[in-house]
Design an enzyme around this catalytic site. Structure first.
Site, PDB file in Angstrom:
ATOM      1  N   LYS A 104       0.169  10.493   1.026  1.00  0.00           N
ATOM      2  CA  LYS A 104       1.057   9.835   0.055  1.00  0.00           C
ATOM      3  C   LYS A 104       0.808  10.335  -1.364  1.00  0.00           C
ATOM      4  O   LYS A 104       1.743  10.717  -2.065  1.00  0.00           O
ATOM      5  CB  LYS A 104       0.864   8.313   0.112  1.00  0.00           C
ATOM      6  CG  LYS A 104       1.206   7.680   1.442  1.00  0.00           C
ATOM      7  CD  LYS A 104       0.959   6.192   1.453  1.00  0.00           C
ATOM      8  CE  LYS A 104      -0.471   5.782   1.236  1.00  0.00           C
ATOM      9  NZ  LYS A 104      -1.399   6.130   2.313  1.00  0.00           N
ATOM     10  N   ARG A 118      16.406  14.814  13.134  1.00  0.00           N
ATOM     11  CA  ARG A 118      17.250  15.765  12.412  1.00  0.00           C
ATOM     12  C   ARG A 118      18.428  15.072  11.753  1.00  0.00           C
ATOM     13  O   ARG A 118      18.783  15.378  10.616  1.00  0.00           O
ATOM     14  CB  ARG A 118      17.752  16.852  13.369  1.00  0.00           C
ATOM     15  CG  ARG A 118      16.632  17.772  13.814  1.00  0.00           C
ATOM     16  CD  ARG A 118      17.119  18.842  14.731  1.00  0.00           C
ATOM     17  NE  ARG A 118      18.051  19.715  14.028  1.00  0.00           N
ATOM     18  CZ  ARG A 118      18.916  20.498  14.640  1.00  0.00           C
ATOM     19  NH1 ARG A 118      18.973  20.537  15.948  1.00  0.00           N
ATOM     20  NH2 ARG A 118      19.718  21.265  13.933  1.00  0.00           N
ATOM     21  N   ASP A 145      -1.328   4.332  -4.838  1.00  0.00           N
ATOM     22  CA  ASP A 145      -2.213   3.536  -3.994  1.00  0.00           C
ATOM     23  C   ASP A 145      -1.737   2.099  -3.781  1.00  0.00           C
ATOM     24  O   ASP A 145      -1.726   1.620  -2.672  1.00  0.00           O
ATOM     25  CB  ASP A 145      -3.652   3.535  -4.525  1.00  0.00           C
ATOM     26  CG  ASP A 145      -4.614   2.988  -3.495  1.00  0.00           C
ATOM     27  OD1 ASP A 145      -4.559   3.431  -2.335  1.00  0.00           O
ATOM     28  OD2 ASP A 145      -5.423   2.105  -3.840  1.00  0.00           O
ATOM     29  N   HIS A 202       0.864  -1.183   0.000  1.00  0.00           N
ATOM     30  CA  HIS A 202       0.000   0.000   0.000  1.00  0.00           C
ATOM     31  C   HIS A 202       0.897   1.228   0.000  1.00  0.00           C
ATOM     32  O   HIS A 202       1.596   1.490   0.979  1.00  0.00           O
ATOM     33  CB  HIS A 202      -0.902  -0.018   1.235  1.00  0.00           C
ATOM     34  CG  HIS A 202      -1.837   1.134   1.294  1.00  0.00           C
ATOM     35  ND1 HIS A 202      -2.940   1.234   0.488  1.00  0.00           N
ATOM     36  CD2 HIS A 202      -1.819   2.260   2.049  1.00  0.00           C
ATOM     37  CE1 HIS A 202      -3.563   2.367   0.748  1.00  0.00           C
ATOM     38  NE2 HIS A 202      -2.893   3.003   1.690  1.00  0.00           N
TER      39      HIS A 202
END
Length: 144
Positions: free
Chosen positions: A29, A103, A47, A4
């Site tokens: 996404k 970071r 997808d 996915h």
């Protein structure tokens, strides 16, 4: 194996190499992929991504029914110029807040179909997110 997520790619030395974008439903996404397309990436899949290994490398493509399609929230599913498959150079994990992105992260890998693939966290709504994907790929030797 079907995963996915979405797959976007850049052309490098005659080959398409890409970033597999994964995260929960509604994480952003497709929106991130859409913004990356506007910055020179090409769509491979949205997808669902069919992944497979060959020659010690991991590749991805869209399922036939989804090839060349991307969801644009608020508009629907639209067509987009797409490439048929790409090597998966890295995995992007969508996180829900910017504070969840370290970071200076330690290198991480995930084994997919027997291939170790670098993994990076990214907050999709960040304006610089597509540029960061390009830089992540450059750090792995993928130049566009």
């Amino acid at each position: 194996m079907i995963r996915h997520g979405g797959l976007i790619a850049l052309r490098h030395q005659g080959l398409w190499r890409g970033a597999l974008i994964e995260g929960p439903s509604g994480a952003g996404k497709s929106d991130l992929a859409l913004r990356a397309l506007d910055q020179g990436f090409r769509l491979v899949a949205d997808d669902r991504v069919v992944t497979f290994a060959a020659g010690g490398r991991l590749y991805g493509r869209a399922p036939e029914t989804l090839a060349g399609l991307i969801e644009v929230r608020g508009l629907g599913v639209v067509t987009a110029a797409a490439v048929s498959f790409a090597e998966i150079a890295l995995v992007i994990r969508c996180v829900d807040t910017p504070g969840r992105v370290e970071r200076l992260p330690e290198p991480r890998f995930e084994q997919i179909a027997g291939v170790d693939v670098p993994v990076f966290d990214l907050w999709p709504p960040e304006p610089a997110a597509p540029a960061k994907i390009r830089r992540m790929m450059q750090s792995l030797g993928v130049q566009s």
